[in-house]
Design an enzyme around this catalytic site. Structure first.
Site, PDB file in Angstrom:
ATOM      1  N   TYR A 108       0.842  -1.202   0.000  1.00  0.00           N
ATOM      2  CA  TYR A 108       0.000   0.000   0.000  1.00  0.00           C
ATOM      3  C   TYR A 108       0.875   1.250   0.000  1.00  0.00           C
ATOM      4  CZ  TYR A 108      -3.165   3.669   1.490  1.00  0.00           C
ATOM      5  OH  TYR A 108      -3.882   4.839   1.547  1.00  0.00           O
ATOM      6  N   GLU A 196      -3.717   7.224  -3.856  1.00  0.00           N
ATOM      7  CA  GLU A 196      -3.471   5.887  -3.325  1.00  0.00           C
ATOM      8  C   GLU A 196      -3.103   4.922  -4.428  1.00  0.00           C
ATOM      9  OE1 GLU A 196      -6.390   4.814   0.448  1.00  0.00           O
ATOM     10  OE2 GLU A 196      -6.809   3.963  -1.496  1.00  0.00           O
TER      11      GLU A 196
END
Ligand code: GDP
Ligand code: MN
Length: 386
Positions: A108, A196
């Site tokens: 992530y 993201e």
């Protein structure tokens, strides 16, 4: 403003971010079939809606042939995709068709503004592929953060450190640092307020790719990004809101049956509270702004009335810069030009309220002296008429 995954990937690719090969978007099963053919016979079909958790909700599927792509996209296109983020669901109008990748590891990477440090903060975790909120709750130590000094920018050693703190495999750290730089560059240049890559995927054939991308642009900065105008238009899923926003009218549709027109956000919210308290349900929030002229008031009324749920309208204006006689003229001219079949209660106070009241006295509009009286009147008229 949220943008779709395919748009975010296009944007990030301009800053060098490596993304899976794609054959564009499809809005029909036939287009999806052709896209998979173009990819060489297999592809991932990914629902493009403004929500995460699409995978779990059944919005992402692999097609092993063009025929299968047609069938799968037929199921996904038009479906109401209910995710944990949007439980009421979103209708899928578009799918992205990409090369299928074999993922062996997921990480992530993200950036958001952070109130505590008053900086943008990079967020890195070795627990990719799932909701970062869930990771933060279950395993907070698996997340590492790096607040960015806007003057100093990104330092290589700090980027490497945050990757090590996040327990990324040593073999991927140098690549992750490059992705973080590219993501940050895109974020700053585009006035992002969320960026993201989740997952940053390591594939079986040794590539590192942004398998999913999310990007939000600060609404207040949209005026200096003409390149996003197209996204903004597409982003409006309510026709009436889109019409209002094109004219810079602050309008939010709320679903009730009493149209609200006020000036100033505070007065508008107070008026909505009074309508609620009187037993009614506001159909909208509409702030006409300061110094509204007659034609703007007319347009506002027309917008509010275009919501077919509206059974009555409450206009509550406090004249400071806004002149009540201008408002009255606007309402009268609107009622002459539009076919108005619902009761309209008007309360005017402040600058030129008396002149305004005199103008209204010659019309079929219903005057009220106070906000409470106005709310009670419109609620009685609407609920009585129901
Ligand atoms: P989200 O569920 O909305 O966050 O959408 P993602 O694009 O992140 O997809 C969810 C999950 O689906 C990812 O974490 C991957 O595990 C998987 N996934 C997405 N694309 C591919 C792909 O091309 N191949 C494989 N094997 N898995 C994929
Ligand atoms: Mn994802």
């Amino acid at each position: 403003m949220k943008i779709h995954e395919y748009q975010a990937k296009q944007l990030l690719a301009q800053y060098g971010v490596a993304v899976p090969r794609n054959a564009g978007i499809a809005k029909t099963p036939a287009e999806a079939r052709a896209a998979v053919e173009a990819l060489g016979g297999s592809g991932v079909i990914k629902a493009q809606v403004h929500s995460g958790g699409r995978g779990k909700a059944g919005g992402i599927k692999v097609a092993k042939s063009p025929e299968e792509a047609e069938k799968i996209s037929g199921e996904i296109l038009g479906m109401l995709l209910k995710t944990h983020q949007v439980p009421d669901g979103l209708i899928v109008e578009t799918v992205l068709v990409e090369e299928p990748i074999e993922i062996v590891k997921e990480y992530y990477l993200g950036i958001v503004p952070d109130r505590d440090s008053q900086r943008d903060v990079l967020i890195v975790s070795a627990k990719g592929g799932m909701d970062i909120e869930a990771v933060a709750e279950e395993d907070p130590d698996a997340i590492a953060r790096l607040p960015v000094d806007p003057i100093e920018g990104l330092r290589d050693y700090a980027l490497r450190q945050v990757c090590y703190d996040a327990k990324l495999d040593a073999s991927v750290v140098n690549k992750a640092v490059v992705f973080l730089r590219q993501l940050y560059n895109a974020y700053v240049a585009s006035d992002g307020c969320l960026a993201e890559i989740n997952p940053l995927a390591v594939t079986a054939d040794g590539r590192v790719l942004a398998a999913d991308a999310k990007f939000q642009i600060d609404d207040s900065a949209l005026f200096r990004h003409p390149e996003f105008a197209e996204y903004a238009e597409e982003n409006e899923d309510d026709e009436i809101e889109a019409r209002a926003h094109k004219q810079d009218i602050a309008y939010v549709r709320l679903g009730g049956d009493i149209g609200i027109i006020c000036n100033g956000a505070g007065l508008t919210m107070t008026t909505m509270d009074e309508v609620k308290r009187a037993g009614g349900n506001p159909a909208d929030f509409l702030d006409v702004g300061g110094g509204a002229q007659a034609d703007r008031v007319r347009e506002c009324l027309s917008i509010v009335l275009s919501d077919t749920n509206v059974k009555g309208v409450l206009i509550n204006i406090f004249g400071g810069i806004t002149r009540c006689d201008e408002v009255a003229k606007g309402v009268i001219s609107a009622s002459e030009q539009l076919t108005i079949t619902v009761p309209i209660v008007v309360r005017l106070a402040g600058t030129r309220a008396e002149e305004g009241a005199a103008i209204l006295a010659q019309s079929s509009l219903i005057p009220a002296g106070t906000m409470q009286e106005a709310a009670a009147k419109i609620v009685t008229l609407v609920n009585g008429a129901a």
